[in-house]
Design a protein around this motif. Structure first.
Motif, mmCIF file in Angstrom:
data_model
loop_
_atom_site.group_PDB
_atom_site.id
_atom_site.type_symbol
_atom_site.label_atom_id
_atom_site.label_comp_id
_atom_site.label_asym_id
_atom_site.label_seq_id
_atom_site.Cartn_x
_atom_site.Cartn_y
_atom_site.Cartn_z
ATOM 1 N N PHE A 124 0.819 -1.210 0.000
ATOM 2 C CA PHE A 124 0.000 0.000 0.000
ATOM 3 C C PHE A 124 0.852 1.259 0.000
ATOM 4 O O PHE A 124 0.619 2.184 -0.777
ATOM 5 C CB PHE A 124 -0.959 -0.002 1.201
ATOM 6 C CG PHE A 124 -1.861 1.185 1.212
ATOM 7 C CD1 PHE A 124 -2.965 1.237 0.380
ATOM 8 C CD2 PHE A 124 -1.601 2.273 2.026
ATOM 9 C CE1 PHE A 124 -3.802 2.342 0.364
ATOM 10 C CE2 PHE A 124 -2.423 3.388 2.022
ATOM 11 C CZ PHE A 124 -3.530 3.414 1.182
ATOM 12 N N ARG A 125 1.869 1.297 0.858
ATOM 13 C CA ARG A 125 2.697 2.500 0.985
ATOM 14 C C ARG A 125 3.429 2.814 -0.329
ATOM 15 O O ARG A 125 3.440 3.965 -0.785
ATOM 16 C CB ARG A 125 3.689 2.326 2.125
ATOM 17 C CG ARG A 125 4.512 3.555 2.381
ATOM 18 C CD ARG A 125 5.306 3.407 3.685
ATOM 19 N NE ARG A 125 6.078 4.601 3.930
ATOM 20 C CZ ARG A 125 7.392 4.654 3.841
ATOM 21 N NH1 ARG A 125 8.086 3.590 3.565
ATOM 22 N NH2 ARG A 125 8.018 5.794 4.063
ATOM 23 N N ALA A 126 4.025 1.804 -0.941
ATOM 24 C CA ALA A 126 4.744 1.998 -2.203
ATOM 25 C C ALA A 126 3.785 2.432 -3.310
ATOM 26 O O ALA A 126 4.110 3.304 -4.125
ATOM 27 C CB ALA A 126 5.473 0.726 -2.603
ATOM 28 N N SER A 127 2.601 1.847 -3.332
ATOM 29 C CA SER A 127 1.610 2.219 -4.349
ATOM 30 C C SER A 127 1.117 3.643 -4.145
ATOM 31 O O SER A 127 0.866 4.364 -5.109
ATOM 32 C CB SER A 127 0.432 1.248 -4.308
ATOM 33 O OG SER A 127 0.872 -0.048 -4.598
ATOM 34 N N LEU A 128 0.979 4.039 -2.890
ATOM 35 C CA LEU A 128 0.563 5.402 -2.585
ATOM 36 C C LEU A 128 1.619 6.414 -3.032
ATOM 37 O O LEU A 128 1.297 7.447 -3.627
ATOM 38 C CB LEU A 128 0.289 5.547 -1.087
ATOM 39 C CG LEU A 128 -0.457 6.782 -0.641
ATOM 40 C CD1 LEU A 128 -1.824 6.856 -1.304
ATOM 41 C CD2 LEU A 128 -0.596 6.784 0.866
ATOM 42 N N ILE A 129 2.886 6.108 -2.798
ATOM 43 C CA ILE A 129 3.983 6.979 -3.238
ATOM 44 C C ILE A 129 4.009 7.059 -4.766
ATOM 45 O O ILE A 129 4.149 8.148 -5.342
ATOM 46 C CB ILE A 129 5.330 6.485 -2.672
ATOM 47 C CG1 ILE A 129 5.354 6.675 -1.153
ATOM 48 C CG2 ILE A 129 6.505 7.197 -3.325
ATOM 49 C CD1 ILE A 129 6.510 5.974 -0.457
ATOM 50 N N LEU A 130 3.853 5.928 -5.426
ATOM 51 C CA LEU A 130 3.804 5.900 -6.890
ATOM 52 C C LEU A 130 2.611 6.705 -7.402
ATOM 53 O O LEU A 130 2.724 7.443 -8.384
ATOM 54 C CB LEU A 130 3.722 4.460 -7.399
ATOM 55 C CG LEU A 130 3.615 4.281 -8.901
ATOM 56 C CD1 LEU A 130 4.862 4.816 -9.600
ATOM 57 C CD2 LEU A 130 3.394 2.830 -9.235
#
Length: 162
Positions: A124-130
Motif C-alpha cells: 500500500f505505501r509503495a503504491s501510494l507513493i507511486l
C-alpha cells in the motif's frame, strides 16, 4: 509430455514468441486500417503515413522478436490470472469514468492503486507513493505544460480545488 505443447516444441522462448506475434498483429492492423486514407509523401504526409510507417516498424520488431524466440532459450509463460486482468481493465475503465467528473487527480490515483493491487507484490505505501508521483507528473505535464483541458479536480470534487 502434454499434447497441446507438442506442436509448439520449436518455440524456445514462449514469452518473446507471443509478444512478437502480438506486435505483428497490431502493426499489420495499423497498416491495413491506414490503407483507407491517402498516403502522401515524406515531405507532405497524408493521414495514412504515420500509422502505416509505425505499423510497419512495429511489425518488423514483432517479426524480429518472433524469430529470436525460435533460437534463444527463455522462460515459459507463467500462470494466467483472470483476476489480475479484470483488476487492470477495471482500473482503466475507472480512470475513464473519473477523469472528467472527479478530475485527473482522482482518476490517476484510482488507476495506479487499483492496477497496483493486481500485483502479487502489492504494498500500500509503495503504491501510494507511486500514485502521488504519477499525479504530480500528469498534472504538471498534461494540464500545466501541454494545456490539455483536463480538470485537476472535477465537478464531483470541486470543493477540493478552492
Amino acid at each position: 509430455m502434454r499434447k497441446e505443447f507438442i506442436v509448439f516444441q520449436f518455440i524456445r522462448h514462449p514469452k518473446d514468441f507471443w509478444s512478437g506475434v502480438m506486435f505483428m498483429f497490431f502493426g499489420l492492423a495499423a497498416v491495413v486500417i491506414g490503407q483507407d486514407y491517402p498516403m502522401g509523401t515524406a515531405g507532405r504526409m497524408g493521414p495514412a503515413y504515420f500509422p502505416i510507417v509505425l505499423g510497419g516498424l512495429l511489425s518488423l520488431i514483432g517479426l524480429a522478436t518472433t524469430l529470436r524466440a525460435l533460437w534463444l532459450r527463455g522462460e515459459a509463460i507463467q500462470r494466467f490470472s483472470v483476476r489480475d486482468l479484470a483488476l487492470i481493465l477495471f482500473a482503466v475503465f475507472l480512470f475513464g469514468l473519473l477523469v472528467r467528473n472527479a478530475g485527473i487527480v482522482a482518476a490517476v490515483a484510482a488507476l495506479v492503486m487499483v492496477s497496483a493491487y493486481a500485483s502479487d507484490k502489492f504494498h500500500f505505501r509503495a503504491s501510494l507513493i507511486l500514485s502521488v508521483g504519477a499525479i504530480l507528473f500528469c498534472v504538471l505535464v498534461f494540464v500545466k505544460a501541454l494545456g490539455l483541458p483536463l480538470p485537476v479536480f472535477g465537478p464531483w470534487l470541486a470543493w477540493l480545488g478552492r
